[in-house]
Design an enzyme around this catalytic site. Sequence first.
Site, mmCIF file in Angstrom:
data_model
loop_
_atom_site.group_PDB
_atom_site.id
_atom_site.type_symbol
_atom_site.label_atom_id
_atom_site.label_comp_id
_atom_site.label_asym_id
_atom_site.label_seq_id
_atom_site.Cartn_x
_atom_site.Cartn_y
_atom_site.Cartn_z
ATOM 1 N NE ARG A 63 77.040 56.725 77.683
ATOM 2 C CZ ARG A 63 77.379 57.346 78.823
ATOM 3 N NH1 ARG A 63 78.407 58.169 78.866
ATOM 4 N NH2 ARG A 63 76.668 57.142 79.916
ATOM 5 C CE1 TYR A 117 76.793 59.682 50.837
ATOM 6 C CE2 TYR A 117 76.468 60.392 53.096
ATOM 7 C CZ TYR A 117 76.348 59.434 52.122
ATOM 8 O OH TYR A 117 75.786 58.225 52.430
ATOM 9 C CG ASP A 189 83.160 62.911 53.335
ATOM 10 O OD1 ASP A 189 83.935 61.929 53.207
ATOM 11 O OD2 ASP A 189 81.927 62.799 53.334
ATOM 12 C CE LYS A 214 79.890 54.435 52.051
ATOM 13 N NZ LYS A 214 79.786 55.873 51.944
HETATM 14 C C1 LIG Z 1 78.850 56.792 52.530
HETATM 15 C C2 LIG Z 1 79.416 58.148 52.687
HETATM 16 C C3 LIG Z 1 79.228 58.875 53.868
HETATM 17 C C4 LIG Z 1 78.373 58.381 54.992
HETATM 18 O O1 LIG Z 1 78.791 57.211 55.564
HETATM 19 P P1 LIG Z 1 77.730 56.235 56.301
HETATM 20 O O2 LIG Z 1 78.610 55.326 57.069
HETATM 21 O O3 LIG Z 1 76.958 55.565 55.216
HETATM 22 O O4 LIG Z 1 76.874 57.086 57.176
HETATM 23 C C5 LIG Z 1 79.813 60.114 53.957
HETATM 24 N N1 LIG Z 1 80.519 60.635 52.949
HETATM 25 C C6 LIG Z 1 80.715 59.969 51.801
HETATM 26 C C7 LIG Z 1 81.525 60.605 50.727
HETATM 27 C C8 LIG Z 1 80.164 58.723 51.625
HETATM 28 O O5 LIG Z 1 80.316 58.073 50.460
#
Ligand SMILES: *Cc1c(COP(=O)(O)O)cnc(C)c1O
Length: 399
Positions: A63, A117, A189, A214
């Site tokens: 883990r 988000y 973020d 992303k």
């Molecule tokens: C896609 C996204 C997330 C979340 O990511 P996941 O891997 O899909 O959970 C968080 N913040 C932003 C700005 C995003 O575009």
Amino acid sequence: MTDSPQKSHKPATKAVTSGRRSEWTGAVVNPPVWRASTHLYESVADLRSGSSANQDGQFFYGRRGSPTQWSLAEALTEMEPGAAGTMLYPSGVAAIACALLAVLKPGDEVLLTDSSYDPSRSYADAFLKRMGVTARYYDPQIGADVATLFSDKTKAILLESPGSLTFEVQDVPAICKASKDAGIVSLLDNTWATSRYFPAITHGVDISIVAATKYIVGHSDVMMGAATTHEKYWTRLRRTAQQLGQVVSPDDAYLAARGLRTLEVRLKQHEQSALAIAHWLKERPEVGKVLHPALPDCPGHEIWKRDFDGSSGLFSFVLSNGDEQSRAVFIDALTFFGIGYSWGGFESLALPVDPGKYRTATDWTMKGALVRLNIGLEDPDDLIADLAKAFEHYNNVLL
Ligand SMILES: *Cc1c(COP(=O)(O)O)cnc(C)c1O
């Protein structure tokens, strides 16, 4: 080759060299996939000497990861100036949720930008509320005035810059300074820019989060999140993630690390193509505002110019006379643009977005219908031709 890149190396060099310690790679270039639940010890004495307080980078238990995950985490840390460590999570949402849990307790209040988000909002409004934490929303453009919103209970603030639907660029240094002065932890973020285009910690952020799903992964085939922080919050972030049992699979870490090596060239191409398309859209009669941080229409454009080292491939534009139906005709007429949520991959996407549905602290008053584009790695001339063809369909419907 040295085991660790120098702090002075340029970001592109760090993206290639970081995390590739020779004890993790052996004689090959990419750290292999170490699949393991059990880590074996030499002897009982060896077992006894390994402790649950081991730092990452030492075998303990599955883990806690293996060289495949450690290598990726170390690379992300080295690419964020001022960072002490990075935790990996099975999604971006998990990274946001666990990082907030690391710094909040019942009775606290958290402030979130109104451009957050949507799943971050759901987490705060439902889960954190059940934990006895109050969530309050603020205008993304508030800047240093955010201090007027602080109460004795405010313990954390979530920023997202730019917002991933509406692209307001926040005054991150001003908000983080006001927060720091009041003893409030700031979390950003940073999915849109990554540390490459916005080194968050040097701009005052305490915990920088990306949906690695992303741009880090970059190929639309892995879900992952990462939170990177400086010395002060590192132990707390790490312990909380471990207590919550957060671990990413070595296969996913391998793919994310593979993506990371080409981040520099991908981001540059996303940037260049997205700018070409944004400028082209700006000249179209069907289009109102183009919400791209590098274009003057975008709220916070001046801040973007001041603080960012580049722009990525995601932005929105307004179909000034568009409504739900005509916007759908436009999007459905596109050939190269897929219709889907998760962005940052090599393929272009188009999405109808309705920010008014989510906001609570500010009103969304822009007239028309918003379309969000993820500009992929196709030739921008082909993408422009595709958009031009879709506008023709759109105009025929409006007639
Ligand atoms: C896609 C996204 C997330 C979340 O990511 P996941 O891997 O899909 O959970 C968080 N913040 C932003 C700005 C995003 O575009």
